[in-house]
Motif scaffolding. Structure first.
Motif, PDB file in Angstrom:
ATOM      1  N   ILE A   1       0.849  -1.194   0.000  1.00  0.00           N
ATOM      2  CA  ILE A   1       0.000   0.000   0.000  1.00  0.00           C
ATOM      3  C   ILE A   1       0.882   1.241   0.000  1.00  0.00           C
ATOM      4  N   GLY A   2       0.688   2.087  -1.003  1.00  0.00           N
ATOM      5  CA  GLY A   2       1.353   3.386  -1.041  1.00  0.00           C
ATOM      6  C   GLY A   2       0.571   4.362  -0.189  1.00  0.00           C
ATOM      7  N   ILE A   3       1.288   5.094   0.649  1.00  0.00           N
ATOM      8  CA  ILE A   3       0.671   6.059   1.558  1.00  0.00           C
ATOM      9  C   ILE A   3       1.251   7.424   1.244  1.00  0.00           C
ATOM     10  N   GLY A   4       0.389   8.427   1.110  1.00  0.00           N
ATOM     11  CA  GLY A   4       0.861   9.780   0.839  1.00  0.00           C
ATOM     12  C   GLY A   4      -0.018  10.815   1.507  1.00  0.00           C
ATOM     13  N   SER A   5       0.617  11.936   1.876  1.00  0.00           N
ATOM     14  CA  SER A   5      -0.110  13.061   2.468  1.00  0.00           C
ATOM     15  C   SER A   5       0.728  14.321   2.331  1.00  0.00           C
ATOM     16  N   ASN A   6       0.057  15.437   2.038  1.00  0.00           N
ATOM     17  CA  ASN A   6       0.755  16.726   2.103  1.00  0.00           C
ATOM     18  C   ASN A   6      -0.043  17.767   2.896  1.00  0.00           C
ATOM     19  N   ILE A   7      -1.079  17.329   3.579  1.00  0.00           N
ATOM     20  CA  ILE A   7      -1.809  18.182   4.518  1.00  0.00           C
ATOM     21  C   ILE A   7      -1.627  17.550   5.889  1.00  0.00           C
ATOM     22  N   GLU A   8      -0.959  18.258   6.777  1.00  0.00           N
ATOM     23  CA  GLU A   8      -0.596  17.698   8.082  1.00  0.00           C
ATOM     24  C   GLU A   8      -0.051  16.282   7.894  1.00  0.00           C
ATOM     25  N   PRO A   9       1.009  16.149   7.088  1.00  0.00           N
ATOM     26  CA  PRO A   9       1.447  14.814   6.679  1.00  0.00           C
ATOM     27  C   PRO A   9       1.895  13.904   7.817  1.00  0.00           C
ATOM     28  N   GLU A  10       2.546  14.418   8.820  1.00  0.00           N
ATOM     29  CA  GLU A  10       2.983  13.538   9.905  1.00  0.00           C
ATOM     30  C   GLU A  10       1.776  12.919  10.605  1.00  0.00           C
ATOM     31  N   LYS A  11       0.800  13.745  10.908  1.00  0.00           N
ATOM     32  CA  LYS A  11      -0.429  13.261  11.559  1.00  0.00           C
ATOM     33  C   LYS A  11      -1.123  12.208  10.707  1.00  0.00           C
ATOM     34  N   HIS A  12      -1.258  12.475   9.416  1.00  0.00           N
ATOM     35  CA  HIS A  12      -2.026  11.583   8.557  1.00  0.00           C
ATOM     36  C   HIS A  12      -1.277  10.299   8.209  1.00  0.00           C
ATOM     37  N   VAL A  13       0.044  10.375   8.091  1.00  0.00           N
ATOM     38  CA  VAL A  13       0.823   9.154   7.852  1.00  0.00           C
ATOM     39  C   VAL A  13       0.715   8.226   9.057  1.00  0.00           C
ATOM     40  N   LYS A  14       0.830   8.792  10.257  1.00  0.00           N
ATOM     41  CA  LYS A  14       0.683   7.976  11.472  1.00  0.00           C
ATOM     42  C   LYS A  14      -0.721   7.374  11.552  1.00  0.00           C
ATOM     43  N   ALA A  15      -1.728   8.159  11.202  1.00  0.00           N
ATOM     44  CA  ALA A  15      -3.103   7.656  11.208  1.00  0.00           C
ATOM     45  C   ALA A  15      -3.264   6.505  10.216  1.00  0.00           C
ATOM     46  N   ALA A  16      -2.648   6.636   9.052  1.00  0.00           N
ATOM     47  CA  ALA A  16      -2.740   5.585   8.043  1.00  0.00           C
ATOM     48  C   ALA A  16      -2.148   4.274   8.557  1.00  0.00           C
TER      49      ALA A  16
ATOM     50  N   ASN B   1      -3.740  15.471  -8.917  1.00  0.00           N
ATOM     51  CA  ASN B   1      -2.885  16.657  -8.769  1.00  0.00           C
ATOM     52  C   ASN B   1      -3.522  17.696  -7.842  1.00  0.00           C
ATOM     53  N   GLN B   2      -3.903  17.231  -6.670  1.00  0.00           N
ATOM     54  CA  GLN B   2      -4.534  18.071  -5.669  1.00  0.00           C
ATOM     55  C   GLN B   2      -3.966  17.697  -4.304  1.00  0.00           C
ATOM     56  N   ASP B   3      -3.954  18.650  -3.376  1.00  0.00           N
ATOM     57  CA  ASP B   3      -3.501  18.363  -2.024  1.00  0.00           C
ATOM     58  C   ASP B   3      -4.318  17.230  -1.424  1.00  0.00           C
ATOM     59  N   ARG B   4      -3.673  16.470  -0.513  1.00  0.00           N
ATOM     60  CA  ARG B   4      -4.320  15.301   0.079  1.00  0.00           C
ATOM     61  C   ARG B   4      -4.054  15.241   1.580  1.00  0.00           C
ATOM     62  N   THR B   5      -5.109  14.987   2.342  1.00  0.00           N
ATOM     63  CA  THR B   5      -4.893  14.630   3.742  1.00  0.00           C
ATOM     64  C   THR B   5      -4.325  13.228   3.785  1.00  0.00           C
ATOM     65  N   LEU B   6      -4.900  12.353   2.953  1.00  0.00           N
ATOM     66  CA  LEU B   6      -4.454  10.963   2.942  1.00  0.00           C
ATOM     67  C   LEU B   6      -4.772  10.331   1.597  1.00  0.00           C
ATOM     68  N   ASP B   7      -3.775   9.660   1.049  1.00  0.00           N
ATOM     69  CA  ASP B   7      -3.920   8.949  -0.216  1.00  0.00           C
ATOM     70  C   ASP B   7      -3.391   7.541   0.011  1.00  0.00           C
ATOM     71  N   LEU B   8      -4.244   6.538  -0.154  1.00  0.00           N
ATOM     72  CA  LEU B   8      -3.876   5.139   0.038  1.00  0.00           C
ATOM     73  C   LEU B   8      -4.094   4.399  -1.274  1.00  0.00           C
ATOM     74  N   ASP B   9      -3.012   3.896  -1.849  1.00  0.00           N
ATOM     75  CA  ASP B   9      -3.084   3.237  -3.144  1.00  0.00           C
ATOM     76  C   ASP B   9      -2.585   1.802  -3.046  1.00  0.00           C
ATOM     77  N   ILE B  10      -3.336   0.882  -3.607  1.00  0.00           N
ATOM     78  CA  ILE B  10      -2.880  -0.502  -3.698  1.00  0.00           C
ATOM     79  C   ILE B  10      -1.899  -0.560  -4.866  1.00  0.00           C
ATOM     80  N   LEU B  11      -0.631  -0.800  -4.545  1.00  0.00           N
ATOM     81  CA  LEU B  11       0.393  -0.899  -5.582  1.00  0.00           C
ATOM     82  C   LEU B  11       0.423  -2.305  -6.171  1.00  0.00           C
ATOM     83  N   LEU B  12       0.368  -3.291  -5.275  1.00  0.00           N
ATOM     84  CA  LEU B  12       0.340  -4.703  -5.654  1.00  0.00           C
ATOM     85  C   LEU B  12      -0.560  -5.445  -4.680  1.00  0.00           C
ATOM     86  N   TYR B  13      -1.229  -6.475  -5.173  1.00  0.00           N
ATOM     87  CA  TYR B  13      -2.073  -7.331  -4.350  1.00  0.00           C
ATOM     88  C   TYR B  13      -1.758  -8.760  -4.774  1.00  0.00           C
TER      89      TYR B  13
END
Length: 162
Positions: free
Chosen positions: A6-21, A86-98
């Motif tokens: 799972i790819g995890i990305g954030s650029n809005i309060e990224p530390e908070k949202h990465v930990k939440a993910a 191409n927009q800011d994200r609180t949290l982006d979760l992408d399945i890279l491989l399954y």
């Protein structure tokens, strides 16, 4: 059990949202590895840098169930339901491989990001360099070695344990 990345990305309060993910993914299955968190410039638009990483997760749910649950997590943490590319994200979760699934439906697998973006390739190289990408005879490290490094990545100073 299926191994998924799972790819995890954030650029809005990224530390908070990465930990939440990470906390949310632990509820979906067993996290076996987490890559370094990288700070990356946004691709395709000007904004704050992203924090990106990849988590290796063992799950028992189906691909469609996993996709739905990841979408629910994104929405729970403030992602807009109609968020555009191409927009800011609180949290982006992408399945890279399954597992070794190849899919032309949504979600498309392997995810095209594995061939296009340093923020997806490098963390996966870190976790499993000899992984052969389904539908190819190529390892993720071979993809990285032939990749045109056009995006600046640097380790982010974030402690995921707190």
């Amino acid at each position: 059990m299926i191994t998924t990345y799972i790819g995890i990305g954030s650029n809005i309060e990224p530390e908070k949202h990465v930990k939440a993910a990470i906390d949310e993914l632990k509820l979906l299955g067993s996290i076996t590895q987490i890559s370094t968190v990288y700070e990356a410039e946004p691709v395709g638009f000007l904004s704050n840098n992203f924090f990106n990483l990849v988590a290796e997760l063992e799950v028992t749910c189906s691909l469609s169930e996993l996709a739905a649950r990841l979408r629910a997590i994104e929405l729970k943490w403030g992602r807009l339901p109609d968020a555009q590319k191409n927009q800011d994200r609180t949290l982006d979760l992408d399945i890279l491989l399954y597992g070794d699934v190849i899919s032309n439906n949504d979600p498309k697998l392997p995810r095209e990001d594995l061939f296009k973006f340093a923020f997806a390739i490098l963390p996966l190289v870190e976790l499993n360099p000899d992984l052969i990408v389904p539908g190819t005879k190529t390892t993720i490290s071979e993809i990285w070695n032939h990749f045109t490094h056009n995006q600046s990545l640097k380790p982010a100073l974030i402690n995921l344990r707190s």
